[in-house]
Design a protein around this motif. Structure first.
Motif: not given
Length: 167
Positions: A2, A114-115, A118-119, A121-122, A125, A145, A148-149, A152
C-alpha cells in the motif's frame, strides 16, 4: 504494498501539479504537501520492513499470541497512516482540480490512489486473521472499509473530471 502504491500516486500528483505551474499559491501549497506525503509513504516502506523483521523474529522464537498481536496492531497503525494520507491527498487534489492543466498524470494519480486504498483494505483483511477475538478482528476490517467507501465516490468523480480534461 500500500505504501509503494501510495508513493507512486503521490509522485504522479506532484508531477501533474508541477506541469500545471507553481505560480499559483494554492497549487504550490498542494505540491509541497503532497511531496512531503510522498516522502512519508517511502519512509513507511522502510518502517514496515523493520516491523515485519521484528514480528518474524517473535514468531520464530515462539512468543505468545498476545505478544505477537502487539506487532500486528503496530503494523495496522502504519497501514492506517497510508489510508488517511490518501484521504488527505484526494482532499488536496479536489481543491486544486479546476487549476490543473490537462494531463494523464493527474488522472493516473487518482486511479492509483484509489488502488492504494484498496491495498490498505486487503492488508487489513490479512492482519485481521492474525488477531484473536471477534471484536478486534471485525473492527480491523470495518474501519478501512468505511473510510474507503466514504472516499470511493470522490475518487471516481475526480478521476472522471480529470479524464474529461484530457479528452
Amino acid at each position: 504494498v500500500a505504501a509503494e502504491v501510495a508513493a507512486e500516486s503521490a509522485a504522479l500528483a506532484v508531477k501533474a501539479l508541477r506541469k500545471s505551474g507553481l505560480e499559483d499559491a494554492e497549487l504550490k501549497n498542494a505540491e509541497h504537501f503532497i511531496e512531503v506525503l510522498r516522502k512519508f509513504f517511502l519512509k513507511t516502506i522502510d518502517q514496515d520492513l523493520q516491523s515485519r523483521a521484528e514480528w518474524d523474529k517473535e514468531v520464530a522464537l515462539g512468543k505468545t499470541q498476545a505478544y505477537i498481536e502487539g506487532g500486528v496492531f503496530a503494523a495496522c497503525s502504519e497501514i492506517d497512516e497510508i489510508l488517511y494520507g490518501m484521504i488527505k491527498l484526494i482532499d488536496m487534489l479536489e481543491t486544486v482540480e479546476p487549476k490543473l492543466k490537462p494531463c494523464a498524470d493527474a488522472a493516473a494519480a487518482v486511479t492509483i490512489g484509489r488502488s492504494a486504498m484498496e491495498c490498505v483494505k486487503l492488508q487489513r483483511y490479512h492482519y485481521s486473521t492474525l488477531i484473536t477475538g471477534d471484536v478486534n478482528s471485525m473492527a480491523m476490517r470495518r474501519e478501512p472499509e468505511l473510510a474507503i467507501s466514504d472516499c470511493a465516490g470522490r475518487y471516481d468523480a475526480l478521476y472522471k473530471k480529470l479524464q474529461e480534461k484530457i479528452k
